[in-house]
Enzyme design. Structure first.
Site, PDB file in Angstrom:
ATOM      1  N   HIS A 107       0.837  -1.198   0.000  1.00  0.00           N
ATOM      2  CA  HIS A 107       0.000   0.000   0.000  1.00  0.00           C
ATOM      3  C   HIS A 107       0.868   1.243   0.000  1.00  0.00           C
ATOM      4  CE1 HIS A 107       0.671  -0.983   4.257  1.00  0.00           C
ATOM      5  NE2 HIS A 107       0.451   0.283   4.564  1.00  0.00           N
ATOM      6  N   HIS A 109       0.838   5.347   0.940  1.00  0.00           N
ATOM      7  CA  HIS A 109       0.203   6.392   1.721  1.00  0.00           C
ATOM      8  C   HIS A 109       0.298   7.693   0.932  1.00  0.00           C
ATOM      9  CE1 HIS A 109       0.373   4.204   5.682  1.00  0.00           C
ATOM     10  NE2 HIS A 109       1.317   3.548   5.022  1.00  0.00           N
TER      11      HIS A 109
END
Length: 144
Positions: A107, A109
């Site tokens: 992932h 950010h």
């Protein structure tokens, strides 16, 4: 957790992808899902995860999936910038627990930054409510 290990299909982001855990969605297509971080470091802290690859981190992401995924990361970063008009953006990603990774599903950010405002600690602040996150997500979605 070590940098290299088997992918855990029961990590929280995999559960979000399967619809087992709710999230405040910002964007979704066949490549990526973007949603608000429930432990935001600043207003508008958004996450972008791949949907088609069981990659624990950036090093595990298949090369043939990387380009389309990174295009989505950029698309969401542009929408965050347009919707919230921060002074800057942090676009970051962690690989392995010693580097700060807390969820072992790749992932990125996207963290808006404003002059003079302190950045919260990664995964260390209080949990934000859906009522707080949804209006911010709506501002971002409006720019997609």
């Amino acid at each position: 957790m070590t940098l290299h290990a088997d992918y855990d299909p029961d990590n929280i982001f995999a559960k979000i992808l399967r619809g087992e855990i709710p999230c405040i969605k910002v964007y979704e297509d066949d490549v990526a899902l973007s949603f608000m971080d429930v432990f935001p470091q600043s207003e508008g802290h958004t996450l972008v995860i791949p949907k088609r690859a069981n990659a624990r981190n950036f090093l595990d992401m298949p090369g043939n999936e990387l380009g389309s995924y990174m295009q989505r990361v950029q698309k969401i970063a542009r929408a965050v910038e347009a919707g919230l008009q921060p002074d800057g953006l942090v676009v970051t990603q962690f690989n392995g627990a010693p580097a700060g990774q807390t969820v072992f599903h790749l992932h990125f950010h996207i963290i808006p930054r404003w002059e003079g405002e302190a950045l919260g600690r990664h995964a260390g602040g209080g949990m934000a409510s859906a009522e707080t996150l949804e209006p911010v997500a709506a501002r971002i979605r409006a720019k997609l």
